[in-house]
Design an enzyme around this catalytic site. Sequence first.
Site, PDB file in Angstrom:
ATOM      1  N   SER A 288     -15.598  41.381 -35.998  1.00 23.05           N
ATOM      2  CA  SER A 288     -15.260  41.720 -37.671  1.00 23.05           C
ATOM      3  C   SER A 288     -15.927  40.558 -37.805  1.00 23.05           C
ATOM      4  O   SER A 288     -16.476  40.948 -39.563  1.00 23.05           O
ATOM      5  CB  SER A 288     -13.858  41.213 -37.840  1.00 23.05           C
ATOM      6  OG  SER A 288     -13.397  40.229 -37.145  1.00 23.05           O
TER       7      SER A 288
ATOM      8  N   ASP B  62      -8.235  32.380 -42.876  1.00 25.22           N
ATOM      9  CA  ASP B  62      -7.435  32.463 -42.002  1.00 25.22           C
ATOM     10  C   ASP B  62      -8.227  31.633 -39.946  1.00 25.22           C
ATOM     11  O   ASP B  62      -7.918  31.628 -39.910  1.00 25.22           O
ATOM     12  CB  ASP B  62      -7.885  34.246 -41.314  1.00 25.22           C
ATOM     13  CG  ASP B  62      -9.036  34.154 -41.180  1.00 25.22           C
ATOM     14  OD1 ASP B  62     -10.250  33.606 -41.825  1.00 25.22           O
ATOM     15  OD2 ASP B  62      -9.279  35.633 -41.665  1.00 25.22           O
TER      16      ASP B  62
ATOM     17  N   HIS C 256     -12.536  34.137 -40.118  1.00 24.27           N
ATOM     18  CA  HIS C 256     -13.815  35.191 -40.675  1.00 24.27           C
ATOM     19  C   HIS C 256     -14.769  33.987 -41.268  1.00 24.27           C
ATOM     20  O   HIS C 256     -14.645  33.251 -41.917  1.00 24.27           O
ATOM     21  CB  HIS C 256     -13.489  35.847 -41.116  1.00 24.27           C
ATOM     22  CG  HIS C 256     -12.718  36.628 -40.419  1.00 24.27           C
ATOM     23  ND1 HIS C 256     -11.081  37.237 -40.182  1.00 24.27           N
ATOM     24  CD2 HIS C 256     -12.687  37.833 -39.295  1.00 24.27           C
ATOM     25  CE1 HIS C 256     -10.855  37.980 -39.532  1.00 24.27           C
ATOM     26  NE2 HIS C 256     -11.733  38.761 -38.910  1.00 24.27           N
TER      27      HIS C 256
END
Length: 297
Positions: A45, A264, A267
């Site tokens: 990601s 989080d 990221h």
Amino acid sequence: MKFHSILTCIPLESYMLHLAVNIQIHFSLVSPQKGLEIFILAGQSNMSGRGGMQLKEAADGYKYMMWDGVVPEECNAKPGSILRLTASLEWEEAHEPLHYDIDPAGPIGVGPGLVFAASLLRSHEAKFGKGTAPMIGLVPCAVGATSMSKWKKGSFLYNKMILRTKAAIEKGGTLKGLLWCQGESDTINEELGASFALKLATFLQDVRTDLQSNSFPIIQVGIPWAHHPHPKILKEVRQAQMAQANASEHVFIVDALGLPLQSDNVHLTTEAQTTLGLMLVEKFNSVTDSYLVSSHM
């Protein structure tokens, strides 16, 4: 700067995907007028891009993540100079989010790929003169939440990456590099961490074999993760990444550890993705003796 709006969302209650894509500016398919310098964007990601994610709440209380639509100015480039290969294997003008039709694993935002490409073109013109830069073709392949086992030779993601890259080359391009950001999903337990080094080494060699080139640079991204629940496993995976860069010819690394993270703690923010893109350009230029010389001559 012109912005486009692409809405992607995923419910917080479950990791099951409910992906909505609303493209408000349509990007035309492009037929390159000259050979493209091709770069593969692959991994997880932080390569596909989660920069600019914001928590939203609908009137009925439904919560979702949405990209804020902010595109870094470092992405600016001459129209038609940077293309992206779509999911249907067609070239179109590159735009954020680069992986909007590739990564089904979550809401898509800003990644490092477009900053990398635009900055690479600027560095080329600074070195060789205005108007000398080639066209760049980006081949997005990254998918969030994927471990190394999902990228082994013969897997869906591996086969798709090879197929997409070969399609790009067949359309008149030259492979110039692989930007690889992966490893977070292999830090969640000891078994995955222990097997990561061998899986990574095998993957890198398989990619070279299947793309029939031993010389194009592969630039890894050292994974970031603040307050990791398993710091020893994180260290083991990062050490394996560093070891590959030290032991393998034409394999390099830039370290994202310490760049700003979202709430989080995994990221990268848009600011961090911009910095990462510039770090990748600096590394690429430092390891290629004559950057895109064929396009300059």
